[in-house]
Scaffold this active site. Structure first.
Site, PDB file in Angstrom:
ATOM      1  CG  ASP A  33      -2.056   0.988   1.093  1.00  0.00           C
ATOM      2  OD1 ASP A  33      -3.214   0.547   0.921  1.00  0.00           O
ATOM      3  OD2 ASP A  33      -1.803   2.220   1.151  1.00  0.00           O
ATOM      4  CB  ILE A  34       0.764   4.266  -2.154  1.00  0.00           C
ATOM      5  CG1 ILE A  34       1.838   5.160  -2.725  1.00  0.00           C
ATOM      6  CG2 ILE A  34      -0.504   5.041  -1.822  1.00  0.00           C
ATOM      7  CD1 ILE A  34       1.477   5.736  -4.103  1.00  0.00           C
ATOM      8  CG  ASN A  91     -12.221  -0.521   3.662  1.00  0.00           C
ATOM      9  OD1 ASN A  91     -12.641  -0.846   4.762  1.00  0.00           O
ATOM     10  ND2 ASN A  91     -11.039   0.049   3.488  1.00  0.00           N
ATOM     11  CD  GLU A  99      -9.759   6.387   0.410  1.00  0.00           C
ATOM     12  OE1 GLU A  99      -8.665   6.259  -0.185  1.00  0.00           O
ATOM     13  OE2 GLU A  99      -9.878   6.893   1.529  1.00  0.00           O
ATOM     14  CB  VAL A 100      -9.254   1.816  -5.064  1.00  0.00           C
ATOM     15  CG1 VAL A 100      -8.908   1.279  -6.452  1.00  0.00           C
ATOM     16  CG2 VAL A 100      -8.239   2.868  -4.625  1.00  0.00           C
ATOM     17  CG  HIS A 104      -8.674  -3.058  -2.551  1.00  0.00           C
ATOM     18  ND1 HIS A 104      -9.599  -2.339  -3.265  1.00  0.00           N
ATOM     19  CD2 HIS A 104      -8.499  -2.391  -1.393  1.00  0.00           C
ATOM     20  CE1 HIS A 104      -9.960  -1.269  -2.569  1.00  0.00           C
ATOM     21  NE2 HIS A 104      -9.322  -1.274  -1.425  1.00  0.00           N
ATOM     22  CG  HIS A 106      -6.725  -2.902   2.954  1.00  0.00           C
ATOM     23  ND1 HIS A 106      -5.995  -1.752   2.785  1.00  0.00           N
ATOM     24  CD2 HIS A 106      -7.933  -2.659   2.384  1.00  0.00           C
ATOM     25  CE1 HIS A 106      -6.730  -0.843   2.161  1.00  0.00           C
ATOM     26  NE2 HIS A 106      -7.912  -1.364   1.893  1.00  0.00           N
TER      27      HIS A 106
HETATM   28  P1  AMP Z   1      -9.887   1.426   0.185  1.00  0.00           P
HETATM   29  O1  AMP Z   1     -10.451   1.537  -1.210  1.00  0.00           O
HETATM   30  O2  AMP Z   1     -10.483   2.458   1.117  1.00  0.00           O
HETATM   31  O3  AMP Z   1      -9.963   0.043   0.768  1.00  0.00           O
HETATM   32  O4  AMP Z   1      -8.342   1.776   0.148  1.00  0.00           O
HETATM   33  C1  AMP Z   1      -7.588   1.936  -1.014  1.00  0.00           C
HETATM   34  C2  AMP Z   1      -6.138   1.795  -0.638  1.00  0.00           C
HETATM   35  O5  AMP Z   1      -5.374   1.909  -1.825  1.00  0.00           O
HETATM   36  C3  AMP Z   1      -5.619   2.867   0.338  1.00  0.00           C
HETATM   37  O6  AMP Z   1      -5.068   2.209   1.483  1.00  0.00           O
HETATM   38  C4  AMP Z   1      -4.549   3.599  -0.478  1.00  0.00           C
HETATM   39  O7  AMP Z   1      -3.450   4.003   0.298  1.00  0.00           O
HETATM   40  C5  AMP Z   1      -4.164   2.558  -1.514  1.00  0.00           C
HETATM   41  N1  AMP Z   1      -3.629   3.091  -2.763  1.00  0.00           N
HETATM   42  C6  AMP Z   1      -4.164   4.069  -3.538  1.00  0.00           C
HETATM   43  N2  AMP Z   1      -3.392   4.274  -4.633  1.00  0.00           N
HETATM   44  C7  AMP Z   1      -2.360   3.385  -4.544  1.00  0.00           C
HETATM   45  C8  AMP Z   1      -1.237   3.106  -5.365  1.00  0.00           C
HETATM   46  N3  AMP Z   1      -0.979   3.766  -6.509  1.00  0.00           N
HETATM   47  N4  AMP Z   1      -0.376   2.129  -4.968  1.00  0.00           N
HETATM   48  C9  AMP Z   1      -0.593   1.457  -3.815  1.00  0.00           C
HETATM   49  N5  AMP Z   1      -1.642   1.675  -3.001  1.00  0.00           N
HETATM   50  C10 AMP Z   1      -2.505   2.636  -3.351  1.00  0.00           C
END
Ligand code: AMP
Length: 121
Positions: A33-34, A91, A99-100, A104, A106
């Protein structure tokens, strides 16, 4: 919700954005994770275009689902987390604060993680 092929994880899968890869196989990709929230914070994503856990559970093939969850377990084991333990989290949607919009999981570990989540509601 329709899958957005320009979400950040789709772009990582296409190689348009770099990632710190830790594992890849036919069905899955894992990378750091970034913005890590624990000493170990790895994301595991399926290669297929699934928006969320809901979409993945409903629409992915048996092979994709089995392959994906075996990959999650393997990545955690390869990161040395089995003995001390770890947490997985997916999530999903608005209340889940996703968010994304590419499914995925974690993996968090490397330190005591506290209990579950903060109490809500
Ligand atoms: P969520 O969708 O809330 O479960 O979290 C999305 C996760 O993706 C967050 O923890 C971000 O830090 C991570 N994230 C977003 N962009 C990137 C990226 N380019 N590389 C790695 N992790 C990312």
């Amino acid at each position: 919700m329709a899958y957005d092929p320009n979400n950040v994880f789709a772009r990582i899968l296409r190689g348009e954005i770099p990632c710190k890869k830790v594992y890849e196989d036919e069905h899955s990709l894992a990378f750091h994770d970034i913005n890590p929230q624990a000493p170990v914070h790895i994301l595991v994503i399926p290669k297929g275009p699934y928006v969320s856990m809901a979409d993945f559970g409903a629409s992915a093939s048996e092979a994709e689902i089995a392959g994906f969850f075996r990959a999650v377990a393997k990545v955690a084991a390869d990161a040395g987390l089995v003995e001390t333990g770890y947490r997985i989290l997916a999530n999903t949607g608005r209340h889940g604060n996703q968010e994304v919009p590419h499914f995925h999981v974690h993996i968090f570990g490397g330190a005591p993680l506290g209990r579950m989540i903060g109490k809500v509601g």
